[in-house]
Design an enzyme around this catalytic site. Structure first.
Site, PDB file in Angstrom:
ATOM      1  N   CYS A   1       0.775  -1.142  -0.145  1.00  0.00           N
ATOM      2  CA  CYS A   1      -0.055   0.191   0.137  1.00  0.00           C
ATOM      3  C   CYS A   1       1.078   0.748  -0.428  1.00  0.00           C
ATOM      4  CB  CYS A   1      -0.934  -0.302   0.753  1.00  0.00           C
ATOM      5  SG  CYS A   1      -2.145  -1.373   1.286  1.00  0.00           S
TER       6      CYS A   1
ATOM      7  N   ARG B   1       1.321   1.451  -6.089  1.00  0.00           N
ATOM      8  CA  ARG B   1       1.635   0.224  -4.831  1.00  0.00           C
ATOM      9  C   ARG B   1       0.813  -0.368  -4.484  1.00  0.00           C
ATOM     10  NH1 ARG B   1       6.758   1.249  -2.346  1.00  0.00           N
ATOM     11  NH2 ARG B   1       5.491   0.770  -0.564  1.00  0.00           N
TER      12      ARG B   1
ATOM     13  N   TRP C   1      -4.206  -2.109  -1.426  1.00  0.00           N
ATOM     14  CA  TRP C   1      -3.815  -3.325  -2.365  1.00  0.00           C
ATOM     15  C   TRP C   1      -4.325  -4.034  -0.472  1.00  0.00           C
ATOM     16  CZ3 TRP C   1      -0.887  -7.521  -1.090  1.00  0.00           C
ATOM     17  CH2 TRP C   1      -1.396  -8.815  -2.419  1.00  0.00           C
TER      18      TRP C   1
ATOM     19  N   ASN D   1       0.605   0.006   6.215  1.00  0.00           N
ATOM     20  CA  ASN D   1       1.178  -0.525   5.048  1.00  0.00           C
ATOM     21  C   ASN D   1       1.529  -1.938   6.278  1.00  0.00           C
ATOM     22  OD1 ASN D   1       0.403   0.632   3.222  1.00  0.00           O
ATOM     23  ND2 ASN D   1       2.854   1.534   3.015  1.00  0.00           N
ATOM     24  N   GLY D   2       1.760  -2.708   5.630  1.00  0.00           N
ATOM     25  CA  GLY D   2       2.108  -4.610   6.539  1.00  0.00           C
ATOM     26  C   GLY D   2       0.712  -5.288   7.428  1.00  0.00           C
TER      27      GLY D   2
ATOM     28  N   GLU E   1       9.652 -15.081 -18.508  1.00  0.00           N
ATOM     29  CA  GLU E   1       9.250 -13.410 -17.897  1.00  0.00           C
ATOM     30  C   GLU E   1       8.357 -13.157 -19.353  1.00  0.00           C
ATOM     31  OE1 GLU E   1       9.398  -9.705 -17.051  1.00  0.00           O
ATOM     32  OE2 GLU E   1       9.596 -11.681 -15.862  1.00  0.00           O
TER      33      GLU E   1
ATOM     34  N   LYS F   1       4.539 -11.824 -18.515  1.00  0.00           N
ATOM     35  CA  LYS F   1       4.325 -10.475 -18.409  1.00  0.00           C
ATOM     36  C   LYS F   1       3.002 -10.252 -19.300  1.00  0.00           C
ATOM     37  CE  LYS F   1       7.950  -7.683 -17.260  1.00  0.00           C
ATOM     38  NZ  LYS F   1       6.778  -8.778 -16.095  1.00  0.00           N
TER      39      LYS F   1
ATOM     40  N   GLU G   1       0.269 -10.963 -16.017  1.00  0.00           N
ATOM     41  CA  GLU G   1       0.377 -10.275 -15.818  1.00  0.00           C
ATOM     42  C   GLU G   1      -1.060  -8.784 -15.977  1.00  0.00           C
ATOM     43  OE1 GLU G   1       3.701  -8.964 -12.873  1.00  0.00           O
ATOM     44  OE2 GLU G   1       4.623  -8.764 -15.417  1.00  0.00           O
TER      45      GLU G   1
ATOM     46  N   HIS H   1       6.661 -33.394 -22.728  1.00  0.00           N
ATOM     47  CA  HIS H   1       6.555 -33.854 -21.445  1.00  0.00           C
ATOM     48  C   HIS H   1       5.165 -33.640 -20.798  1.00  0.00           C
ATOM     49  CE1 HIS H   1      10.278 -36.012 -21.366  1.00  0.00           C
ATOM     50  NE2 HIS H   1      11.318 -35.041 -21.728  1.00  0.00           N
TER      51      HIS H   1
ATOM     52  N   LYS I   1       2.661  -3.059  -7.735  1.00  0.00           N
ATOM     53  CA  LYS I   1       4.243  -2.801  -7.799  1.00  0.00           C
ATOM     54  C   LYS I   1       5.582  -3.295  -6.483  1.00  0.00           C
ATOM     55  CE  LYS I   1       7.947  -1.306 -10.078  1.00  0.00           C
ATOM     56  NZ  LYS I   1       7.886  -2.765 -11.360  1.00  0.00           N
TER      57      LYS I   1
END
Length: 611
Positions: free
Chosen positions: A2, A27, A76, A102-103, A484, A488, A491, A507, A606
């Site tokens: 957050c 964030r 968040w 935050n936390g 990656e 992307k 996301e 496989h 983020k």
């Protein structure tokens, strides 16, 4: 994850808080709110809502709040759904104490039960609300004394800013495991979880350490610990300017940051290439030649995109320095039983330098006997940077888009510099080092050429934006690029995608291939290209559509693949820096075509500062 911003001074607080929230919204963007007081009997006024900061701005335009002291938050969600009651700031029963947090408070359920038994009424589902009630119950004549008293009951992490109607013109800040900093202005002070929130007003910041309590008033600030001992913290100057966190004419931060990569890689390399000796200058590592020679094993800990960079780094370091490298998910490593192998160096990779799992994994590595703990981070003054024994700053500038792009390529470059540095002290042939140094110096120009593929990538996006799933395949040092690329796409476009080693397709995943599944091959010209070409044949035989990211001059693949994206040739170890760029652009353009929020994808934030 957050975002927190706070202000105390002589100006109207609300515009400052709103602008700070706008810059922090990457964030967390589930909900937002402000608490402002002006010192009169009205106490604290709160405005909050579920939704974006722009919605809060509209609310405040209709219902203004005036005052010169305030705190604000963009959320968040962790504990409790993203609803207006669960939005921060939270208050105590009296409404005279407000805070943002935050936390995670790990013992919140037990605290809530005890508080309810003593008569406290709770209005939200959040763990944070327990803090407001604890502060209400705590004894002490000052607000900081009450905050310290309350925190004595807390197990968990917090970046905390508190105001009280009984202590006008005061903001109390506390930190334990969640980043928070102070901004130092002329006759005014700021609080933020990220320097970008306050850069418009000051470049002088003080980073708080775990256990710090800061008390801010218009006349100044002081920092103490929970035992009321005064703490001295240096004032740091932020190196980048406001322009770095503005869109600059781009429609999205992600596209801006993709297009910045020639310059950000140049910044990562600047002053670090030693052409004559074929080595790298990395004074910040704090590693002597003797210490380099003593390394017997390296363990890299990271999460997400940084973990993918670590996988590339494993190939690079093993080839250049001959040191065995393990790459671990930080979230798993911290809970595994460490194997105490002598001569182990740990490397923590994190763009923000605040990723909770990576920070704890780094601490676990140190506790497990690592002889050195290094950090590769982008944010100067971050917790990992301050706790590491040495490391490498990326110097890539602020990354605002939630989906990391420029940090990834700079991480690969930084790991290559590390491989050169270690290799130089462990017998890497000078001519091989000089060749790689030369190739590194050429990368910014090659990146510019690769980004010129954007029109082709945009056309590909139009052709495949409606597909429900993608498969990304690569081998060797480019297998992490496949991972990656798939990440992307997931996301920001919400399309299911998987990355696999190309040979592993047989496989299991080969069962999924049909004429509706695009298969993206990361296949530059290298020693295993012919093996990857055979994997392409297997996909073609089953009707799959093939998109190949390959190298200029690598022959015509037209009879085998449906689409070719050709990047410039470079040293095989450096190819991931170039092959990843078309995949970033592909994910971006598909997401735009699908109407997705590219910079703020759903459910993501983020900087993951909670476990």
């Amino acid at each position: 994850m957050c975002g927190i911003v706070g202000y105390v001074g002589g100006r109207e607080a609300t515009p400052i808080l709103l602008e700070g929230l706008r810059r922090l919204e990457y964030r967390g963007y589930d909900s937002a709110g402000v608490a402002v007081m002006n010192g009169d009997a009205a106490g604290i006024t709160i405005r909050k809502l579920a939704g974006r900061v722009q919605g809060l701005r509209q609310v405040l335009a209709g219902e203004p709040v005036h005052g010169s002291t305030g705190i604000a938050h963009t959320r968040w969600a962790t504990h409790g759904a993203p609803t207006t009651p669960n939005a921060h700031p939270h208050v105590d029963c009296s409404g005279r104490i407000a805070l943002v947090h935050n936390g995670i408070i790990e013992n919140a359920d037990a605290l809530r039960a005890a508080l309810q038994a003593s008569g406290h009424r709770f209005c939200t589902e959040t763990d944070t609300e327990t803090l407001a009630h604890l502060i209400e119950d705590a004894g002490g004549e000052t607000l900081e004394a009450r905050v310290i008293g309350a925190l004595g009951h807390v197990v968990g992490t917090y970046g905390l800013a508190v105001v009280s109607a009984d202590h006008p013109g005061t903001v109390v800040v506390a930190r334990q495991g969640s980043p928070v900093l102070l901004g130092i202005g002329e006759g005014e002070l700021f609080v933020a979880s990220d320097a970008s929130a306050i850069l418009e007003h000051t470049r002088s910041v003080v980073y708080l350490d775990d256990g710090d309590i800061a008390v801010l008033t218009p006349s100044g600030y002081h920092i103490i610990d929970t035992q009321d001992h005064v703490q001295l913290r240096p004032v740091n100057d932020i190196a980048w300017d406001l322009q770095a966190i503005e869109l600059g004419g781009y429609p999205h931060f992600m596209l801006k940051e993709i297009c910045e990569q020639a310059e950000t890689v140049r910044s990562t390399l600047r002053g670090r290439l030693l052409f004559d000796s074929g080595a790298a200058r990395l004074n910040g590592l704090n590693l002597s030649p003797e210490q380099c020679a003593a390394i017997q094993r390296i363990v890299i800990v990271a999460c997400g995109t940084s973990w993918h960079a670590g996988l590339v780094g494993r190939h690079v370091i093993q080839e250049l320095a001959g040191i065995p490298v393990a790459v671990e998910y930080a979230s798993e490593y911290r809970y595994s039983r460490p194997i105490r192998e002598p001569g182990t160096v740990a490397i923590a990779i994190s763009q923000s330098g605040e990723t909770a799992d990576t920070l704890e994994a780094m601490r676990a590595a140190r506790a497990g006997g690592a002889i050195r703990v290094l950090g590769i981070v982008n944010v100067v003054g971050s917790t990992i940077a301050r706790e590491a024994d040495g490391g490498i700053y990326l110097h890539a500038g602020p990354e605002i888009g939630v989906a990391s792009t420029k940090a990834f390529t700079s991480q690969i470059v930084a790991l290559t510099l590390l491989g050169l540095y270690l290799g130089h002290h462990r017998g890497l042939a000078p001519e091989a080092g000089r060749e790689l140094v030369c190739r590194l110096s050429q990368l910014p120009g090659l990146i510019t050429r690769t980004l010129a593929l954007e029109p082709q990538v945009r056309a590909l996006a139009r052709a495949y934006a409606d597909r429900p799933t993608f498969l990304y395949l690569g081998r060797g040092v480019n297998f992490p690029v496949a991972l990656e690329g798939a990440l992307k796409l997931k996301e920001i476009s919400y399309i299911h995608a998987e990355g696999y080693p190309a040979a592993e397709m047989k496989h299991g995943p080969i069962a999924l291939i049909d004429d509706q599944m695009p298969v993206v091959f990361v296949a530059p010209k290298d020693d295993i290209f012919q093996k990857v070409r055979s994997n392409m044949q297997e996909v073609k035989a089953r009707g799959g559509h093939i998109i190949a990211v390959t190298t200029e001059g690598n022959g015509d693949l037209g009879g085998l693949v449906d689409h070719q994206l050709r990047v410039p040739a470079t040293a095989p170890l450096l190819s991931p820096v170039l092959t990843t760029l078309p995949l970033q652009l592909l994910a971006y353009h598909i997401a735009v075509l699908r109407g997705c929020d590219v910079d703020q994808p759903r459910n993501l934030a983020k900087s993951v500062t909670v476990e």
